[in-house]
Design a protein around this motif. Sequence first.
Motif, PDB file in Angstrom:
ATOM      1  N   ARG A 112       0.838  -1.195   0.000  1.00  0.00           N
ATOM      2  CA  ARG A 112       0.000   0.000   0.000  1.00  0.00           C
ATOM      3  C   ARG A 112       0.880   1.255   0.000  1.00  0.00           C
ATOM      4  NH1 ARG A 112      -3.090  -1.376   3.908  1.00  0.00           N
ATOM      5  NH2 ARG A 112      -4.640  -2.314   2.533  1.00  0.00           N
ATOM      6  N   ILE A 113       1.903   1.259   0.840  1.00  0.00           N
ATOM      7  CA  ILE A 113       2.810   2.409   0.883  1.00  0.00           C
ATOM      8  C   ILE A 113       3.522   2.591  -0.457  1.00  0.00           C
ATOM      9  CG2 ILE A 113       4.940   3.273   1.926  1.00  0.00           C
ATOM     10  CD1 ILE A 113       4.042   1.948   4.548  1.00  0.00           C
ATOM     11  N   LYS A 114       3.947   1.512  -1.048  1.00  0.00           N
ATOM     12  CA  LYS A 114       4.609   1.574  -2.349  1.00  0.00           C
ATOM     13  C   LYS A 114       3.688   2.179  -3.399  1.00  0.00           C
ATOM     14  CE  LYS A 114       6.805  -1.318  -5.874  1.00  0.00           C
ATOM     15  NZ  LYS A 114       7.161  -2.717  -6.270  1.00  0.00           N
ATOM     16  N   GLY A 115       2.418   1.747  -3.382  1.00  0.00           N
ATOM     17  CA  GLY A 115       1.448   2.295  -4.335  1.00  0.00           C
ATOM     18  C   GLY A 115       1.215   3.784  -4.118  1.00  0.00           C
ATOM     19  N   TYR A 116       1.149   4.191  -2.868  1.00  0.00           N
ATOM     20  CA  TYR A 116       0.965   5.618  -2.566  1.00  0.00           C
ATOM     21  C   TYR A 116       2.148   6.448  -3.078  1.00  0.00           C
ATOM     22  CZ  TYR A 116      -2.905   4.378   0.589  1.00  0.00           C
ATOM     23  OH  TYR A 116      -4.094   3.930   1.108  1.00  0.00           O
ATOM     24  N   ARG A 117       3.347   5.950  -2.891  1.00  0.00           N
ATOM     25  CA  ARG A 117       4.533   6.677  -3.351  1.00  0.00           C
ATOM     26  C   ARG A 117       4.521   6.787  -4.871  1.00  0.00           C
ATOM     27  NH1 ARG A 117       7.218   9.674  -2.634  1.00  0.00           N
ATOM     28  NH2 ARG A 117       9.365   8.947  -2.889  1.00  0.00           N
ATOM     29  N   GLU A 118       4.186   5.716  -5.547  1.00  0.00           N
ATOM     30  CA  GLU A 118       4.170   5.725  -6.999  1.00  0.00           C
ATOM     31  C   GLU A 118       3.084   6.664  -7.539  1.00  0.00           C
ATOM     32  OE1 GLU A 118       3.692   1.646  -8.009  1.00  0.00           O
ATOM     33  OE2 GLU A 118       5.829   1.146  -7.748  1.00  0.00           O
ATOM     34  N   ALA A 119       1.987   6.798  -6.806  1.00  0.00           N
ATOM     35  CA  ALA A 119       0.900   7.678  -7.246  1.00  0.00           C
ATOM     36  C   ALA A 119       1.286   9.142  -7.134  1.00  0.00           C
ATOM     37  CB  ALA A 119      -0.360   7.400  -6.438  1.00  0.00           C
ATOM     38  N   GLY A 120       2.101   9.478  -6.099  1.00  0.00           N
ATOM     39  CA  GLY A 120       2.510  10.872  -5.975  1.00  0.00           C
ATOM     40  C   GLY A 120       2.631  11.396  -4.559  1.00  0.00           C
ATOM     41  N   MET A 121       2.388  10.572  -3.543  1.00  0.00           N
ATOM     42  CA  MET A 121       2.534  11.034  -2.169  1.00  0.00           C
ATOM     43  C   MET A 121       4.008  11.127  -1.785  1.00  0.00           C
ATOM     44  SD  MET A 121      -0.293   8.954   0.057  1.00  0.00           S
ATOM     45  CE  MET A 121      -1.986   8.696  -0.487  1.00  0.00           C
ATOM     46  N   THR A 122       4.313  12.011  -0.830  1.00  0.00           N
ATOM     47  CA  THR A 122       5.649  12.019  -0.245  1.00  0.00           C
ATOM     48  C   THR A 122       5.829  10.743   0.571  1.00  0.00           C
ATOM     49  OG1 THR A 122       4.889  13.168   1.734  1.00  0.00           O
ATOM     50  CG2 THR A 122       5.674  14.533  -0.103  1.00  0.00           C
ATOM     51  N   LEU A 125       3.943  11.062   3.928  1.00  0.00           N
ATOM     52  CA  LEU A 125       2.493  10.918   3.834  1.00  0.00           C
ATOM     53  C   LEU A 125       2.110   9.478   3.527  1.00  0.00           C
ATOM     54  CD1 LEU A 125      -0.306  12.204   3.815  1.00  0.00           C
ATOM     55  CD2 LEU A 125       0.015  12.700   1.381  1.00  0.00           C
ATOM     56  N   ALA A 126       2.863   8.832   2.647  1.00  0.00           N
ATOM     57  CA  ALA A 126       2.551   7.450   2.279  1.00  0.00           C
ATOM     58  C   ALA A 126       2.609   6.523   3.491  1.00  0.00           C
ATOM     59  CB  ALA A 126       3.524   6.966   1.199  1.00  0.00           C
ATOM     60  N   GLU A 127       3.535   6.782   4.390  1.00  0.00           N
ATOM     61  CA  GLU A 127       3.695   5.914   5.559  1.00  0.00           C
ATOM     62  C   GLU A 127       2.657   6.194   6.644  1.00  0.00           C
ATOM     63  OE1 GLU A 127       7.682   6.546   6.793  1.00  0.00           O
ATOM     64  OE2 GLU A 127       8.568   5.330   5.182  1.00  0.00           O
ATOM     65  N   THR A 128       2.079   7.392   6.657  1.00  0.00           N
ATOM     66  CA  THR A 128       1.150   7.760   7.737  1.00  0.00           C
ATOM     67  C   THR A 128      -0.308   7.844   7.296  1.00  0.00           C
ATOM     68  OG1 THR A 128       1.545  10.115   7.302  1.00  0.00           O
ATOM     69  CG2 THR A 128       2.943   9.038   8.954  1.00  0.00           C
ATOM     70  N   PHE A 129      -0.562   7.861   5.992  1.00  0.00           N
ATOM     71  CA  PHE A 129      -1.935   8.038   5.518  1.00  0.00           C
ATOM     72  C   PHE A 129      -2.781   6.805   5.822  1.00  0.00           C
ATOM     73  CE2 PHE A 129      -5.142   7.580   2.099  1.00  0.00           C
ATOM     74  CZ  PHE A 129      -5.908   8.694   2.393  1.00  0.00           C
ATOM     75  N   GLN A 130      -3.955   7.051   6.416  1.00  0.00           N
ATOM     76  CA  GLN A 130      -4.906   5.982   6.712  1.00  0.00           C
ATOM     77  C   GLN A 130      -6.232   6.288   6.007  1.00  0.00           C
ATOM     78  OE1 GLN A 130      -4.750   3.051   8.391  1.00  0.00           O
ATOM     79  NE2 GLN A 130      -2.529   3.370   8.532  1.00  0.00           N
TER      80      GLN A 130
END
Length: 225
Positions: A112-122, A125-130
């Motif tokens: 999930r974190i990997k997908g968030y980073r690839e989408a555009g999150m820092t 944010l990727a590690e803390t977003f719920q």
Amino acid sequence: MLDRRKLTGYVLAGISVIAFIILAVFFIVSAQGKDPQTGQTPSVSTTPGVPSNSKTDASSTAHTQPAEETTTEPQDEAAQATATYESDYEQMAWRTALLASSWKGSTTAENRIKGYREAGMTQELAETFQPVWAEVFAEAQAVDVFAKPDGKPQVQEILGVEGSYIWRVAVNVQYSGTWHSNGTTKVLSPRTATWYLNVDQAKGAVTAIDGPTADELKIRLDEED
């Protein structure tokens, strides 16, 4: 007694003198009314400040009138900032918002974190977003929430200056899904909600996401929508 011949001569001489004087006056008046350069009598202009015998064709106008200067006003900064966002960051906002509003219960935290980073999150944010779905479907199984765009993202606010703009973007998303609860599969019919993203130009990434709360979504696990 006057001689008739002499009298006639005097009369003719007088007439000749008068005629000569009249002609002389006529020529003097005519000469005063003529243009000293052209020798022609100018006509009266019908347009104030423009002589009637002046040339008005396009070629003469081009030589006598100065060319109009064209100036370009500086582009409005808000418009420039919006154009920069639309050309370089709009697709990032789309990808991030759609991924943030989706949910697949079987996805690992690492993926999930990997997908968030690839989408555009820092990374932070990727590690803390719920996502809100983690709370809504905490007690459900086999959860799948699908999201798709519902209209074009709208820039709500622009902060900072060129090179360090922060765009506050509203993204309308239509979501639907399924989950397994109490031995049956439930269906979430399509609904629409808005997610808000902070897109940071200096970082080249999404730095914050705000979405609807669990209470606002009003999803009950024990009932099919």
